[in-house]
Scaffold this active site. Structure first.
Site, PDB file in Angstrom:
ATOM      1  N   LYS A  16      29.180  66.072   7.798  1.00  0.00           N
ATOM      2  CA  LYS A  16      27.999  66.150   8.675  1.00  0.00           C
ATOM      3  C   LYS A  16      27.385  64.772   8.890  1.00  0.00           C
ATOM      4  CE  LYS A  16      25.875  69.044   5.932  1.00  0.00           C
ATOM      5  NZ  LYS A  16      26.887  69.132   4.847  1.00  0.00           N
ATOM      6  N   ARG A  90      18.835  75.426   6.026  1.00  0.00           N
ATOM      7  CA  ARG A  90      19.796  75.730   4.981  1.00  0.00           C
ATOM      8  C   ARG A  90      19.666  77.146   4.477  1.00  0.00           C
ATOM      9  NH1 ARG A  90      21.126  70.197   3.213  1.00  0.00           N
ATOM     10  NH2 ARG A  90      22.800  70.469   1.731  1.00  0.00           N
ATOM     11  N   ARG A 129      33.263  59.597  -2.399  1.00  0.00           N
ATOM     12  CA  ARG A 129      32.243  59.114  -1.459  1.00  0.00           C
ATOM     13  C   ARG A 129      31.423  57.983  -2.054  1.00  0.00           C
ATOM     14  NH1 ARG A 129      28.013  63.079   1.256  1.00  0.00           N
ATOM     15  NH2 ARG A 129      27.600  63.682  -0.895  1.00  0.00           N
ATOM     16  N   ARG A 161      26.497  58.903  -5.119  1.00  0.00           N
ATOM     17  CA  ARG A 161      25.309  59.750  -5.171  1.00  0.00           C
ATOM     18  C   ARG A 161      25.262  60.514  -6.489  1.00  0.00           C
ATOM     19  NH1 ARG A 161      24.610  63.110   0.336  1.00  0.00           N
ATOM     20  NH2 ARG A 161      24.321  64.817  -1.129  1.00  0.00           N
ATOM     21  N   ARG A 172      26.520  72.952  -5.786  1.00  0.00           N
ATOM     22  CA  ARG A 172      26.112  72.809  -4.379  1.00  0.00           C
ATOM     23  C   ARG A 172      26.938  73.714  -3.484  1.00  0.00           C
ATOM     24  NH1 ARG A 172      26.995  66.710  -3.826  1.00  0.00           N
ATOM     25  NH2 ARG A 172      26.711  67.042  -1.594  1.00  0.00           N
TER      26      ARG A 172
END
Ligand code: AP5
Ligand code: MG
Length: 222
Positions: A16, A90, A129, A161, A172
């Site tokens: 996203k 969400r 990431r 992160r 998540r």
């Protein structure tokens, strides 16, 4: 030209944020990213940031009362002529709140762009990431920066992160399937859903989204 009011849907790690970077450039849209906003509050140590931190580090959703007002204010502030929302809504409550707020000002959503990816892809992507403090996203294998460890756009250091640890990623994903996935039907029923295969190459995904948005604009003018 009519305004584009867009939301990005999809599991963590589907791309996203990656697509948002490209789309905001392509269409000159203001980017409103809930995750980025919350991370900024967290690093600045604001009251909201302190309240949100525990939920984020756990992989849970931050309570609606903290998020909804923050996003509606951002839309009012930056998104008067169109916006690209990433990470909001969400859950159904957040979707209703957005729908009502837009309706009150005589506006409506143009489309909900679903970037989909399976759990295995997501886990692989999030483990590699790296991100700079301004939210520019890289991947150690799939999209490495020219200068290892540093952002190509602003030269700041790249970090991992906190919520990209394997245990938190699993949590998540669970949160996504339970609370966010129902939004796929929600927007499908309203004729707003557009689906994209997020497991494809990032450039290809971008081409597909741009083609879809061009089509939507054409249809609107006919
Ligand atoms: P948020 O920051 O929104 O996290 P997320 O939804 O889990 O999504 P990610 O940012 O992890 O993934 P992405 O889809 O943006 O993927 P990316 O482009 O980086 O939210 C964080 C937390 O904040 C939540 O857990 C929650 O606690 C809280 N929160 C946020 N919004 C909230 C709300 N509305 N209500 C309540 N709480 C909220 O890509 C991932 C990696 O893959 C990158 O390394 C990238 O380089 C790579 N990649 C991307 N596309 C491709 C491709 N096509 N091929 C190969 N690699 C790719
Ligand atoms: Mg993101």
């Amino acid at each position: 030209m009519s305004e584009l009011n867009l939301i990005l849907l999809g599991p963590p790690g589907a791309g996203k944020g990656t697509q948002a970077e490209k789309l905001t450039e392509d269409f000159g849209l203001p980017y409103i990213g809930t995750g980025e906003l919350l991370r900024r509050h967290k690093s600045e140590g604001t009251e909201l940031g302190r309240e949100a931190a525990g939920y984020m580090d756990n992989g849970d959703l931050v309570p609606d009362e903290l998020v909804i007002r923050m996003i509606l204010d951002e839309i009012e502030d930056k998104g008067r002529d169109g916006f690209l929302l990433d990470g909001y809504p969400r859950n159904l409550e957040q979707a209703d709140a957005l729908g009502e707020a837009l309706e009150e000002s005589g506006r409506s959503l143009t489309a909900a762009l679903l970037i989909d990816a399976d759990d295995e892809t997501v886990i692989q992507r999030l483990s590699g990431r790296r991100q700079c403090r301004n939210g520019h996203v890289y991947h150690v294998l799939f999209n490495p920066p020219k200068n290892e460890g540093f952002c190509e756009l602003d030269g700041t250091k790249l970090v991992q992160r906190e919520d990209d640890k394997p245990e938190t990623v699993k949590r998540r994903l669970k949160t996504y399937h339970e609370h966010t996935e129902p939004l796929i039907d929600y927007y499908e029923e309203r004729g707003l859903l557009r689906r994209f295969d997020g497991t494809r190459d990032a450039g290809e995904v971008n081409d597909h989204i741009r083609a879809t948005l061009a089509m939507l604009r054409l249809e609107e003018r006919l």
